[in-house]
Design an enzyme around this catalytic site. Structure first.
Site, mmCIF file in Angstrom:
data_model
loop_
_atom_site.group_PDB
_atom_site.id
_atom_site.type_symbol
_atom_site.label_atom_id
_atom_site.label_comp_id
_atom_site.label_asym_id
_atom_site.label_seq_id
_atom_site.Cartn_x
_atom_site.Cartn_y
_atom_site.Cartn_z
ATOM 1 C CG ASP A 23 -52.731 17.835 -31.696
ATOM 2 O OD1 ASP A 23 -53.202 18.234 -30.622
ATOM 3 O OD2 ASP A 23 -53.279 16.962 -32.394
ATOM 4 C CG ASP B 269 -54.187 16.086 -26.586
ATOM 5 O OD1 ASP B 269 -55.423 16.132 -26.535
ATOM 6 O OD2 ASP B 269 -53.545 16.252 -27.638
#
Length: 210
Positions: free
Chosen positions: A151, A185
């Site tokens: 991330d 995401d």
């Protein structure tokens, strides 16, 4: 949308996702950040669990972290096959284009994160105090199926103490938006938002003959 166009869109999303992850993984140390704007940063973290770093072992405490990680990865693989089958049928049966586009985004995003979980452990060494290498001679930081999701998108748009007059949360520190996420995401979120906002177009009612 044709199967060819759907495949091209999936490949584009996957490339954007994987190239951004590989770049960050091979140029940043873990928890290193780069400020782009005051409200947007590239902040490298790794997620070995579910959304927002939640682990399956946090929910089911009697299983180990390793078992929880493997179970989650295998569940994601089964789920992606299910979504892929749904997408394939939706295209072949010429169902709503809204549904197909939503499924494309969800499928591509889910597949992007699965690639991390399955292959990143054996493809990179760890990022603790160093910039990771791709396919290092000494091997990766984990076995297959035990990789962490990369991330890097961090948007602390506002932070501070909430007004005292707010019930329950009044006076507490709050940040919007705190989670760190990635392009996969975003794709999954776009897919679900499309299904929610355009539900009637995605699942049109068919008139039944009496």
């Amino acid at each position: 949308m044709s199967l060819k166009k759907a495949s091209i869109l999936i490949i584009v999303i996957l490339l954007l996702d994987q190239l951004s992850k590989i770049y960050v993984k091979t140029h940043f140390q873990l928890q290193e950040s780069l400020t782009v704007f005051s409200w947007f940063k590239i902040y490298f973290v790794e997620n070995d669990g579910m959304a927002w770093g939640t682990k399956l072992s946090d929910i089911i405490p009697f299983i180990s972290d390793k078992t929880a990680k493997l179970s989650l990865t295998l569940f994601r693989i089964v789920a992606i096959f299910g979504i892929g089958y749904w997408l394939f049928n939706a295209v072949k049966r010429q169902q709503s284009q809204v549904l197909v586009v939503a499924l494309v985004f969800i499928f591509a995003g889910a597949l992007g994160n699965i690639i991390d979980s399955v292959f990143y452990g054996i493809s990179f060494n760890d990022s603790y105090g160093q910039v990771a290498q791709f396919l290092p001679k000494e091997g990766g930081y984990e076995r297959v199926f035990f990789g962490n999701v990369v991330d890097m998108l961090y948007m602390p748009i506002w932070e501070g103490n909430l007004p005292e007059w707010m019930p329950y949360f009044g006076g507490r520190y709050f940040m919007f938006f705190e989670p760190v996420f990635n392009i996969a995401d975003i794709a999954i979120s776009i897919g679900f938002v499309i299904l929610i906002l355009f539900n009637k177009k995605a699942f049109p009612k068919t008139d039944k003959n009496p």
